[in-house]
Design an enzyme around this catalytic site. Structure first.
Site, PDB file in Angstrom:
ATOM      1  N   SER A 173      -9.855   1.987   2.618  1.00  0.00           N
ATOM      2  CA  SER A 173      -8.940   2.724   1.784  1.00  0.00           C
ATOM      3  C   SER A 173      -7.908   1.874   1.050  1.00  0.00           C
ATOM      4  O   SER A 173      -7.339   2.323   0.051  1.00  0.00           O
ATOM      5  CB  SER A 173      -8.193   3.751   2.641  1.00  0.00           C
ATOM      6  OG  SER A 173      -7.326   3.096   3.546  1.00  0.00           O
TER       7      SER A 173
ATOM      8  N   SER B  25     -10.260  -0.133   6.841  1.00  0.00           N
ATOM      9  CA  SER B  25      -9.582   0.009   5.546  1.00  0.00           C
ATOM     10  C   SER B  25      -8.882  -1.236   5.025  1.00  0.00           C
ATOM     11  O   SER B  25      -8.447  -1.271   3.877  1.00  0.00           O
ATOM     12  CB  SER B  25      -8.552   1.143   5.610  1.00  0.00           C
ATOM     13  OG  SER B  25      -9.188   2.391   5.498  1.00  0.00           O
TER      14      SER B  25
ATOM     15  N   LYS C 112       0.858  -1.192   0.000  1.00  0.00           N
ATOM     16  CA  LYS C 112       0.000   0.000   0.000  1.00  0.00           C
ATOM     17  C   LYS C 112       0.892   1.240   0.000  1.00  0.00           C
ATOM     18  O   LYS C 112       1.866   1.305   0.765  1.00  0.00           O
ATOM     19  CB  LYS C 112      -0.897  -0.018   1.243  1.00  0.00           C
ATOM     20  CG  LYS C 112      -1.947   1.096   1.275  1.00  0.00           C
ATOM     21  CD  LYS C 112      -2.799   1.015   2.552  1.00  0.00           C
ATOM     22  CE  LYS C 112      -3.950   2.005   2.526  1.00  0.00           C
ATOM     23  NZ  LYS C 112      -4.783   1.935   3.742  1.00  0.00           N
TER      24      LYS C 112
END
Lengths: 483, 490
Positions: B158, B182, B78
């Site tokens: 997210s 997330s 990420k």
């Protein structure tokens, strides 16, 4: 209490100080970066100090220990649980956009500082709290006509903010408070107290009121960086406030800046424009929990501090409050004095240390640590006076020579032949010569004009190069002229 | 070669050890897959050269018989994790061109174990979002489509890029971060497994901060075993993070198959929210039955403060974010838009650098911390947060794990809910309470919606008891036998 006279009568000044003292520590409060003064700009900046993304603060245990030590030195409450908060504001030299500080739960609570007044009395000033916080960097506005440069070497350096109660009433007391605080932190080794390098700075809160009346509105004068400036700022600010009030105006609560060139203060921002710092507990740091045993260990390791040392000097050496106060102001001064006084006339030792030695050091701008005359050397000199080898007057010359050359007292006395003449025969010879040369004056003395006796003593001393024992000269002269 | 991208992480690990294939071959297969799937916009930065270099090192170690636990395993990271020398954006314009000179602790742990980085994945800007729609680099498309409907769907957020990458077979595992859901919500939307560990289990050092008291790194993988393997590698005490906990990290894989016999599983009645779609409720009941059938004891429990969790979260998280994001000021790195004064530069830089959702949360956060409002909002939210944590503590006096749905719906279409932030925030209604309490929680795919989209079940465990969560998840995984795969990866 000393009051300031205005047009409408007398005014009392109320003063509180917030002192920022840089913690003596090789590393910063929340990073491992170095703290040495005078490094190249931005040479001592870690990723944490520069607030790079994802960087996290880690508390430096040594700085915590130093804060606790300082709290103990101020006879203050140590809070076993304290919390670090974020104080949020934007500025170019505050990389994270917040300062990590302590707001509602500081590491140290209430304590006391004792002021040594010049008349030998003492006066207590309350300490409200001491908390740990990080310093910001430095903005340099004078490097470029348009741009500001930022030096982050200071960013993250540990500071202790020490807040006093509004207990002071004169600029002199504020000066004495700073002096005493500086003395204590230097004894403890928790701050070097060096105001020139910014290791100690003060925010000064000043208000005025009619004696015994309600507290007036205060103004805070930010970042004053010398004891003299603190006193100047208070004096200017108090008079300004009195003038405003007596002129029919009101004091606005505001932050002011001290202009050291003009000796004045000027408005920086009013209460309406005060920052909203949006304090909240820093989620990157756990509450600081102290082990009582750890605190006790620090307590047990504290050095003898100025106040108890002063009391001991007065009791043990019979010194006056004033002399003892002067001698204990610095740790090494006290130690120096004790080395001189040990086994000797303590009062005489005090006179030599506080009088001659400090006078010469001051004049030469030399620190005690660099003194060309050691404590042992002063002790030797005191010994020579005590056993009548030299007179007090000659001793001053000897001391000057010691200071110039670094040689020992005995060596100088020998070398210059300054040994006191106590031999009655030699003194009598000198007296006879002086009388013979001043027969008229001798007659006058014999006729009862005793005032001239002193003149004869002076002449004999002069004739012997000051080496004659003055008491002996007096005695023999009296015998010859009055006997 | 396609088969190499379809392996589980565990199978790849074993195959590498047996030299059935090389790390280079696996890396190449994934690099090719990443290139082929650019339409998904799952990656902000692809790192094929780095992947090949790391794979070569893995192959060298394997050849010498010095293989490390994750040698040769391609991972997607990420883009909230700082990676040394590799662009790190947090999907924000404001970090333009930012290449950290340091590596986050979690990714360092993964590279220490031999893993290979294929790239940095897309996300909601600063991890603020539940759809991956707030990224400066554009939305990520889920590899899934509804049956008979070709409209692109969101992967959740997210960590949408990481979840999409795993579902689309672009890496064998990925890192995510979870602040209010997330990891778990995108795992649910993309039909994969995602685990948010206990707060303090993984170091936050080197992860771009959103809300410091909630942020936790965690793994994504296609099954529970792979998730357990990654979790072990990522976790561990880090002296550089004061909130990381000094506790031994267990071998989660070793206890995976212990089953749930005798475990007590709690079903919180407050999670049966109004308007929950029938198919979500059905799946939840199915999960309960699967666990009961394997010998777990099912108990209804009460978490009475659940209804305040979302409101609490949307005070605490923006408050911390407003402060955490103050450092993006144009002074030292990233975007700078010059102005007539320092304040003008701040305003221009931050207006240009932050997207609408980030600006919204920064403003909410500044508001709830401001003088006169602090007590009514932030302080009250902290008190409620403590009550929510206490609810869980009391529940865990009776049960060993808690089962709920992960999200109130399957994935929605790109562009939906964009005009209604509250509807978007409701995505996190089941995931936020565990975040506020700092508890480990996992989402795993357990079934499909009527229109063929994956739905996740959510397991919450005691603090630092990820092992039990993974065990229960493994039991459900076996029972659910979820074999559906997204169109883009079939």
């Amino acid at each position: 209490m000393s009051l300031i006279k205005g047009e409408t009568g007398e005014w009392e000044v109320v003063i509180g100080l917030e002192v920022h003292a840089q913690v003596s520590s090789n590393a910063k409060l929340f990073s491992g970066a170095a703290t040495a003064f005078g490094a190249e700009p931005n040479a001592q900046v870690s990723f944490v100090d520069a607030a790079m993304p994802g960087m996290l603060p880690v508390i430096n245990d040594y700085c915590v220990e130093q804060a606790v030590r300082t709290g103990l030195g101020l006879n203050a409450q140590i809070n076993l649980r304290s919390v670090f908060d974020r104080k949020n504001y934007f500025y170019a030299d505050l990389p994270a956009g917040y300062q990590i500080s302590q707001y509602q739960q500081p590491i140290v609570g209430t304590g006391t500082i004792v002021l040594d007044m010049p008349d030998g009395s003492t006066r207590e000033v309350g300490v409200t709290r001491l908390h740990l916080e990080m310093d910001a960097g430095k903005s340099l506005h004078d490097q470029d006509p348009r741009l500001t440069y930022v030096d982050l070497n200071r960013a993250g350096v540990a500071l202790m903010e020490i807040v006093s109660e509004p207990d002071m009433r004169t600029s002199e007391e504020a000066g004495l408070y700073l002096k005493k605080l500086r003395s204590i932190v230097r004894y403890l080794g928790t701050c070097d107290g060096n105001m020139d390098e910014g290791s100690m700075r003060a925010d000064v809160n000043v208000s005025v009121r009619k004696p015994g009346g309600e507290l007036g509105t205060r103004c805070e004068i930010k970042n004053v960086n010398s004891m003299r400036f603190v006193q100047q700022a208070i004096e200017y600010e108090a008079r300004r406030q009195i003038e405003v009030i007596e002129g029919g105006g009101a004091i606005n609560q505001e932050t002011r800046l001290f202009d050291s060139k003009q000796g004045t203060t000027r408005s920086m921002r009013s209460k309406e424009h005060a920052h909203d710092y949006r304090y909240f507990p820093d989620p990157d740091l756990l509450p600081l929990e102290l082990d009582p045993a750890w605190v006790d260990n620090i307590r047990a390791s504290l050095p003898e501090l100025p106040d108890p040392k002063k009391a001991r000097f007065m009791k043990e050496y019979g010194l006056s409050s004033y002399d003892a106060g002067v001698l204990v102001a610095e740790k090494d001064t006290g130690a120096y004095y004790e080395a001189v006084a040990k086994g000797r006339d303590a009062k005489l030792a005090s006179n030599w240390v506080t009088g001659e030695l400090f006078g010469r050091l001051n004049k030469a701008g030399t620190a005690l640590a660099d003194s060309p005359v050691s404590a042992a050397a002063v002790g030797e000199l005191v010994d020579l006076i005590a056993d009548n080898t030299i007179s007090g007057r000659i001793a001053k010359d000897v001391f000057d020579a010691m200071f110039e050359t670094g040689k020992g007292a005995r060596a100088i006395v020998e070398e210059k032949g300054l040994k006191q003449i106590t031999d009655t025969g030699a003194i009598e010879t000198a007296i006879d010569q002086v009388i013979a040369a001043n027969a008229d004056k001798a007659e006058q003395v014999k006729a009862g004009k005793d005032a001239l006796l002193g003149w004869f003593v002076g002449q004999v001393m002069k004739a012997t190069g000051g080496k004659a024992n003055p008491a002996k000269v007096n005695e023999l002269l009296r015998a010859k002229l009055k006997g | 070669m396609a088969a190499l991208t379809d392996l589980t992480l565990a199978a790849a690990r074993d195959g590498l050890k047996k030299k059935s294939f090389s790390a280079k071959e696996i890396a190449e297969a994934h690099i090719k897959a990443v290139e082929g799937a650019r339409a998904l916009n799952a990656f902000i930065t692809e790192t094929p050269d780095k992947a090949l270099a790391m794979a070569a090192q893995s192959d060298a170690r394997i050849a010498k018989g010095e293989a490390r636990p994750l040698d040769g395993i391609p991972l997607a990271i990420k883009d909230l994790f700082c990676t040394e020398g590799v662009l790190t954006t947090a999907a924000s314009h404001i970090l333009d061109g930012y290449k950290p000179q340091y590596e986050s602790t979690v990714t360092s742990n993964l590279w220490r174990d031999g893993a290979v980085m294929v790239g940095k994945t897309n996300l909601d800007e600063f991890a603020m979002g539940s759809s991956n729609m707030t990224s400066y680099y554009g939305p990520v498309e889920s590899p899934w489509r509804r049956q008979g409907d070709n409209r692109p769907l969101v992967p959740g957020g997210s960590s949408g890029g990481s979840a999409a990458a795993i579902a689309a077979r672009l890496a064998l595992g990925a890192t995510g971060t979870d602040t209010g859901g997330s990891i778990r919500q995108p795992a649910s939307f993309c039909g994969i497994v995602g685990l948010k560990p206990t707060y303090g289990r993984c170091s936050r050092w080197g992860i771009v901060a959103f809300a410091s008291s909630l942020d936790q790194a965690g793994p994504f993988a296609r099954d529970v075993r792979d998730t357990a393997i990654l979790m072990r590698a990522m976790a561990g005490h880090d002296p550089k993070d004061s909130t990381s906990v000094d506790m031994e990290v267990p071998d989660f894989e070793a206890t995976l198959d212990k089953g749930v016999k005798g475990l007590k599983i709690g079903i919180p009645k407050e999670y049966r929210v109004d308007g929950m779609p029938a198919e979500i409720e059905k799946l939840w009941n199915q999960g309960i039955e699967w666990l009961r059938a394997e010998g777990a004891e099912i108990r209804e429990i009460s978490l009475p403060h659940t209804k305040y969790a979302l409101a609490t979260y949307y005070i605490v998280a923006p408050a911390e974010a407003s402060s955490n994001l103050a450092r993006y000021d144009g002074v030292r790195f990233g975007l700078r838009v010059n102005g007539d004064s320092l304040d003008d530069m701040y305003e221009r830089t931050r207006a240009a650098g932050f997207g609408a959702e980030v600006r919204r949360r920064v403003m909410i956060g500044a508001y709830v911390l401001s003088a006169g409002y602090y007590d009514a909002y932030y302080l009250k939210a902290q008190k409620v947060r403590a009550l929510i944590a206490r609810d869980f503590e009391q529940a865990f006096g009776q049960v060993d794990a808690i089962l709920t749905p992960t999200a109130p719906s399957a994935a929605f279409a790109i562009g939906d809910k964009m005009d209604d932030p509250i509807a978007m925030y409701l995505n996190d209604v089941f995931t936020v309470p565990a975040s506020l309490a700092g508890l480990p929680a996992l989402s795993l795919p357990a079934g499909l919606s009527g229109d063929g989209l994956p739905l996740g079940l959510h397991l919450i465990g005691r603090a630092f008891d990820e092992a039990t969560v993974l065990r229960a998840a493994r039991t459900i995984e076996k029972a659910a036998n979820f074999t559906a795969r997204p169109g883009a990866a079939s």
